[in-house]
Motif scaffolding. Sequence first.
Motif, mmCIF file in Angstrom:
data_model
loop_
_atom_site.group_PDB
_atom_site.id
_atom_site.type_symbol
_atom_site.label_atom_id
_atom_site.label_comp_id
_atom_site.label_asym_id
_atom_site.label_seq_id
_atom_site.Cartn_x
_atom_site.Cartn_y
_atom_site.Cartn_z
ATOM 1 N N PHE A 187 0.772 -1.238 0.000
ATOM 2 C CA PHE A 187 0.000 0.000 0.000
ATOM 3 C C PHE A 187 0.810 1.298 0.000
ATOM 4 N N ILE A 188 2.131 1.248 0.188
ATOM 5 C CA ILE A 188 2.899 2.496 0.109
ATOM 6 C C ILE A 188 2.688 3.109 -1.275
ATOM 7 N N PRO A 189 2.240 4.349 -1.349
ATOM 8 C CA PRO A 189 1.893 4.938 -2.651
ATOM 9 C C PRO A 189 3.097 5.337 -3.488
ATOM 10 N N TYR A 190 2.851 5.383 -4.796
ATOM 11 C CA TYR A 190 3.856 5.876 -5.725
ATOM 12 C C TYR A 190 4.029 7.368 -5.476
ATOM 13 N N SER A 191 5.265 7.814 -5.326
ATOM 14 C CA SER A 191 5.510 9.209 -4.951
ATOM 15 C C SER A 191 5.690 10.136 -6.134
ATOM 16 N N SER A 228 12.066 0.750 -14.861
ATOM 17 C CA SER A 228 12.582 1.909 -15.583
ATOM 18 C C SER A 228 11.677 3.123 -15.426
ATOM 19 N N ASN A 229 10.355 2.887 -15.435
ATOM 20 C CA ASN A 229 9.415 4.002 -15.395
ATOM 21 C C ASN A 229 8.966 4.389 -13.988
ATOM 22 N N LEU A 230 8.982 3.440 -13.047
ATOM 23 C CA LEU A 230 8.489 3.729 -11.700
ATOM 24 C C LEU A 230 9.600 3.784 -10.668
ATOM 25 N N GLY A 231 10.820 3.496 -11.086
ATOM 26 C CA GLY A 231 11.913 3.417 -10.124
ATOM 27 C C GLY A 231 12.099 1.972 -9.695
ATOM 28 N N SER A 232 13.299 1.625 -9.296
ATOM 29 C CA SER A 232 13.623 0.236 -8.986
ATOM 30 C C SER A 232 12.744 -0.358 -7.884
ATOM 31 N N SER A 233 12.583 0.368 -6.767
ATOM 32 C CA SER A 233 11.826 -0.160 -5.632
ATOM 33 C C SER A 233 10.349 -0.335 -5.958
ATOM 34 N N VAL A 265 5.521 -3.541 -7.837
ATOM 35 C CA VAL A 265 4.407 -3.675 -8.783
ATOM 36 C C VAL A 265 4.541 -4.965 -9.581
ATOM 37 N N TYR A 266 5.742 -5.281 -9.999
ATOM 38 C CA TYR A 266 5.962 -6.491 -10.796
ATOM 39 C C TYR A 266 5.658 -7.745 -9.979
ATOM 40 N N ILE A 267 6.129 -7.811 -8.735
ATOM 41 C CA ILE A 267 5.904 -8.987 -7.892
ATOM 42 C C ILE A 267 4.412 -9.204 -7.643
ATOM 43 N N ILE A 268 3.695 -8.126 -7.302
ATOM 44 C CA ILE A 268 2.250 -8.246 -7.053
ATOM 45 C C ILE A 268 1.537 -8.636 -8.342
ATOM 46 N N TRP A 269 1.953 -8.042 -9.454
ATOM 47 C CA TRP A 269 1.374 -8.374 -10.772
ATOM 48 C C TRP A 269 1.537 -9.859 -11.064
ATOM 49 N N SER A 291 -1.310 3.179 -5.137
ATOM 50 C CA SER A 291 -0.549 2.137 -4.444
ATOM 51 C C SER A 291 -0.054 1.086 -5.430
ATOM 52 N N ALA A 292 0.933 0.315 -4.975
ATOM 53 C CA ALA A 292 1.461 -0.766 -5.808
ATOM 54 C C ALA A 292 0.362 -1.766 -6.131
#
Length: 228
Positions: free
Chosen positions: A47-51, A77-82, A87-91, A112-113
């Motif tokens: 739930f930590i939001p994209y800043s 590349s577009n959202l930053g490494s962290s 996002v990728y793991i949850i996806w 949120s992610a």
Amino acid sequence: MATRQSSTKSKGKKKKQKSWFYRHSLGLLIAGIAIFVTGISVLAFVFIPYSGSDTDNEWIYIPKGISQAAVKDSMKSNLGSSMGTRVYIIWKLMGGNSEKSQGAYKVSPGQSALNISRRVALGRQTPVEVRFNGTRTMKQLSERIAAQLQCSPEEFIEACDEVLPDSGFTRATYPAAFIPDSYEFYWSASPRNIVRRLLDYRNRFWDKSRRSKAARLGLTPAEVATIA
């Protein structure tokens, strides 16, 4: 003497019971703390939001035929490494499939992610605004369209060849089938769908009233478009 031995045994038993209870309670406390910390970590992960970035909004692009590894690279590349990794793991956990997720997704600060991952996993794209004006040739038009959507200039021209002749257009009059304006498409829209929607808009623009006005000037809609 027997009474003393019985009392001693009773005290020893109680001592062991207290020791077991203490160890058991301590174990439960440690387990509870571990679960709490894990829960907080999971909530933060999800739930930590994209800043955001310097441009506020970012886009995730997932083109046709992209590999899973390339999807991860695009997100990072577009959202930053962290954030991209989260996002990728949850996806992936949601059953993310690059074919189903093909498209473009706008990501805004505060999302949120979990929210981002769900949209991408379900293929809920963000419409892309497509603009073109000042194009004098089909080559210019096809390149302008291709620069804003996934299709190539060649695919757009091929779609024109498949769709426009049935509406009375020839290659020489193809440009008259498209009215310069702003349109919304999904980034992964097929070339045929793009051409058909633009043609439909053009046909709705040239209603009976506008055709009558052009006719009074001795012009066809195609001739008006050419002059314009």
